[in-house]
Design a protein around this motif. Structure first.
Motif, PDB file in Angstrom:
ATOM      1  N   UNK A  16       7.092  -0.014   8.532  1.00 19.89           N
ATOM      2  CA  UNK A  16       5.703   0.074   8.117  1.00 19.89           C
ATOM      3  C   UNK A  16       4.980   1.119   8.948  1.00 19.89           C
ATOM      4  N   UNK A  17       4.417   2.150   8.299  1.00 19.61           N
ATOM      5  CA  UNK A  17       3.707   3.196   9.051  1.00 19.61           C
ATOM      6  C   UNK A  17       2.458   2.664   9.748  1.00 19.61           C
ATOM      7  N   UNK A  18       2.118   3.278  10.849  1.00 23.08           N
ATOM      8  CA  UNK A  18       0.895   2.925  11.576  1.00 23.08           C
ATOM      9  C   UNK A  18      -0.314   3.129  10.672  1.00 23.08           C
ATOM     10  N   UNK A  19      -1.278   2.243  10.803  1.00 25.76           N
ATOM     11  CA  UNK A  19      -2.579   2.316  10.105  1.00 25.76           C
ATOM     12  C   UNK A  19      -2.509   2.126   8.590  1.00 25.76           C
ATOM     13  N   UNK A  20      -1.330   1.855   8.015  1.00 22.10           N
ATOM     14  CA  UNK A  20      -1.229   1.707   6.560  1.00 22.10           C
ATOM     15  C   UNK A  20      -1.476   0.242   6.171  1.00 22.10           C
ATOM     16  N   UNK A  21      -2.542  -0.021   5.415  1.00 20.52           N
ATOM     17  CA  UNK A  21      -2.843  -1.400   5.005  1.00 20.52           C
ATOM     18  C   UNK A  21      -1.707  -2.008   4.165  1.00 20.52           C
ATOM     19  N   UNK A  22      -1.488  -3.302   4.397  1.00 21.47           N
ATOM     20  CA  UNK A  22      -0.459  -4.026   3.651  1.00 21.47           C
ATOM     21  C   UNK A  22      -0.768  -5.521   3.657  1.00 21.47           C
ATOM     22  N   UNK A  23      -0.209  -6.195   2.670  1.00 21.28           N
ATOM     23  CA  UNK A  23      -0.320  -7.651   2.575  1.00 21.28           C
ATOM     24  C   UNK A  23       1.071  -8.182   2.260  1.00 21.28           C
ATOM     25  N   UNK A  24       1.218  -9.500   2.326  1.00 16.06           N
ATOM     26  CA  UNK A  24       2.529 -10.093   2.073  1.00 16.06           C
ATOM     27  C   UNK A  24       2.372 -11.514   1.580  1.00 16.06           C
ATOM     28  N   UNK A  25       3.444 -12.022   0.994  1.00 16.29           N
ATOM     29  CA  UNK A  25       3.486 -13.421   0.562  1.00 16.29           C
ATOM     30  C   UNK A  25       4.857 -13.962   0.899  1.00 16.29           C
ATOM     31  N   UNK A  26       4.862 -15.075   1.647  1.00 16.90           N
ATOM     32  CA  UNK A  26       6.102 -15.758   1.986  1.00 16.90           C
ATOM     33  C   UNK A  26       6.509 -16.640   0.812  1.00 16.90           C
ATOM     34  N   UNK A  27       7.798 -16.681   0.513  1.00 15.28           N
ATOM     35  CA  UNK A  27       8.321 -17.459  -0.609  1.00 15.28           C
ATOM     36  C   UNK A  27       8.379 -18.956  -0.339  1.00 15.28           C
ATOM     37  N   UNK A  28       9.362 -19.618  -0.942  1.00 13.50           N
ATOM     38  CA  UNK A  28       9.458 -21.081  -0.947  1.00 13.50           C
ATOM     39  C   UNK A  28       9.972 -21.701   0.354  1.00 13.50           C
ATOM     40  N   UNK A  29      10.376 -20.885   1.310  1.00 17.73           N
ATOM     41  CA  UNK A  29      10.767 -21.438   2.616  1.00 17.73           C
ATOM     42  C   UNK A  29      10.074 -20.628   3.703  1.00 17.73           C
ATOM     43  N   UNK A  30       9.899 -21.216   4.892  1.00 18.80           N
ATOM     44  CA  UNK A  30       9.174 -20.514   5.957  1.00 18.80           C
ATOM     45  C   UNK A  30       9.786 -19.132   6.230  1.00 18.80           C
ATOM     46  N   UNK A  31       8.945 -18.196   6.613  1.00 26.37           N
ATOM     47  CA  UNK A  31       9.392 -16.836   6.917  1.00 26.37           C
ATOM     48  C   UNK A  31       9.282 -16.568   8.409  1.00 26.37           C
TER      49      UNK A  31
END
Length: 153
Positions: free
Chosen positions: A121-136
Motif C-alpha cells: 500500500x503506497x504512502x498517503x493513499x486512502x483505502x478501506x477494507x472489509x474482513x470476511x466471515x472469520x477474524x482477520x
C-alpha cells in the motif's frame, strides 16, 4: 638493506591493519536477538487501534518502536468488520496471516486478500477494507512511524 626495510614496513602495515580490524570488530554493537512470533502467541500485547477504527480492533507490536521508522505489527479485526477509509504516512508491506480481507485503494478495483497474500500500500493513499466471515490478522511492516488517519469519503 632496502629489502629488509621494505619487509619490516610490510609487517608493520599488516599488524596495524589486523589491530584496526580487531578493534572495529569488538567495537561493534552485539547482534540483536532474532524474533519468532505467531498470531496466537500468549506474549503478544494487543493495544487499541485509533478511535475511528471499529470496535474489537487491535494492534500488537512485533518488532521495533511504532513511534520510529521500520516497525512491524499485527493488525486484527473481528469477522464481518468494515475498516473505514483511512491513510498512513508510511507505505505498508502486508501479508494476511488469517481470514479473508477485501481491500479497496482509492481509484483502484477492490482486491481480495486470502491467507498468505502479500500486498503493498503506497504512502498517503486512502483505502478501506472489509474482513470476511472469520477474524482477520494482517502483518504490516511500516517504513515510517506507525499511524492511521481517517479520510472522509
Amino acid at each position: 638493506m632496502k629489502t629488509l626495510f621494505q619487509s619490516f614496513k610490510t609487517k608493520i602495515l599488516l599488524l596495524s591493519l589486523t589491530f584496526l580490524a580487531t578493534v572495529t570488530l569488538f567495537a561493534q554493537e552485539p547482534f540483536e536477538d532474532s524474533v519468532v512470533i505467531t498470531k496466537t502467541d500468549n506474549n503478544l500485547q494487543w493495544g487499541p487501534c485509533p478511535e475511528f477504527m471499529p470496535a474489537g480492533c487491535g494492534i500488537a507490536v512485533l518488532h521495533g518502536d511504532p513511534g520510529k521508522k521500520n516497525a512491524d505489527i499485527f493488525f486484527k479485526v473481528p469477522a464481518n468488520t468494515q475498516i473505514p477509509n483511512h491513510k498512513h504516512t508510511s507505505a505498508e508491506r502486508m501479508v494476511l496471516v488469517s481470514g479473508e480481507l477485501e481491500v479497496t485503494y482509492e481509484g483502484e478495483d477492490s482486491q481480495v486478500l486470502k491467507e498468505g497474500t502479500y500486498a503493498y500500500g503506497p504512502a498517503q493513499k486512502p483505502h478501506s477494507a472489509k474482513c470476511g466471515d472469520s477474524p482477520c490478522v494482517l502483518f504490516i511492516a511500516f517504513e515510517e512511524p506507525v499511524d492511521a488517519f481517517a479520510v472522509e469519503e
